[in-house]
Design an enzyme around this catalytic site. Structure first.
Site, PDB file in Angstrom:
ATOM      1  N   HIS A  56      36.107  30.737  43.355  1.00 36.83           N
ATOM      2  CA  HIS A  56      36.980  31.911  43.321  1.00 36.83           C
ATOM      3  C   HIS A  56      36.326  32.969  42.430  1.00 36.83           C
ATOM      4  CE1 HIS A  56      40.943  29.553  44.254  1.00 36.83           C
ATOM      5  NE2 HIS A  56      39.931  29.152  45.021  1.00 36.83           N
ATOM      6  N   GLU A  58      37.574  35.058  40.254  1.00 38.91           N
ATOM      7  CA  GLU A  58      38.088  35.063  38.881  1.00 38.91           C
ATOM      8  C   GLU A  58      37.440  33.962  38.039  1.00 38.91           C
ATOM      9  OE1 GLU A  58      41.635  35.956  41.679  1.00 38.91           O
ATOM     10  OE2 GLU A  58      39.941  34.580  41.631  1.00 38.91           O
ATOM     11  N   CYS A  86      45.140  32.269  40.782  1.00 42.72           N
ATOM     12  CA  CYS A  86      45.807  30.985  41.001  1.00 42.72           C
ATOM     13  C   CYS A  86      45.855  30.218  39.681  1.00 42.72           C
ATOM     14  CB  CYS A  86      45.051  30.184  42.070  1.00 42.72           C
ATOM     15  SG  CYS A  86      43.435  29.570  41.525  1.00 42.72           S
ATOM     16  N   CYS A  89      42.344  29.381  38.231  1.00 40.90           N
ATOM     17  CA  CYS A  89      41.672  30.549  37.657  1.00 40.90           C
ATOM     18  C   CYS A  89      42.375  31.049  36.405  1.00 40.90           C
ATOM     19  CB  CYS A  89      41.577  31.657  38.705  1.00 40.90           C
ATOM     20  SG  CYS A  89      40.471  31.236  40.068  1.00 40.90           S
TER      21      CYS A  89
END
Length: 146
Positions: A56, A58, A86, A89
């Protein structure tokens, strides 16, 4: 409070998400900015391409910040991201010491647009157990004078 300068950087994160789609990746983009708005690093989601569930943007930027910035520098940064981070993250962002996160879409808005994004299985959890044994390495690592 989100400022016009925040909105400009947030638009750049959304552009990164659009570019990710053009590259065949999932539609998420993020960037990390210094207090003056200088972009320090940027990333997009590469979960499918990399076959890595942690890819991801992030999380990539949290790792970058933890490696490249001292704690005071990290605390002054802002992460701009196309979607609310999420749980995975968000935890990494906290541990990396970043100062602020600004996001375009909330998790609820994302689920409205893509209901499958909120459809995760439940993880069964049992514990705690074996406290007397598990405490030994913890206490030896964190012992005073180490």
């Amino acid at each position: 409070m989100i400022t016009p300068a925040d909105e400009a950087l947030l638009r750049r994160a959304v552009d990164l998400a659009a570019r990710a789609v053009d590259l065949g990746d999932a539609p998420y983009g993020s960037l990390l900015a210094a207090p003056d708005g200088t972009v320090l690093a940027e990333a997009h989601n590469t979960v499918r391409r990399d076959r890595d569930i942690t890819a991801h943007p992030e999380l990539k930027l949290a790792r970058w910040a933890a490696r490249e910035l001292d704690p005071a520098g990290a605390a002054r940064t802002t992460l701009y991201t196309s979607c609310e981070p999420c749980g995975m993250c968000a935890g990494a962002l906290v541990r990396s010491g970043l100062g602020r996160v600004v996001f375009a879409l909330s998790t609820e808005q994302l689920v409205e647009l893509n209901p499958a994004s909120g459809d995760w299985p439940v993880l069964l959890r049992d514990g705690p157990a074996l406290f007397a044994e598990a405490r030994v390495p913890i206490e030896s690592y964190y012992a005073p004078g180490r």
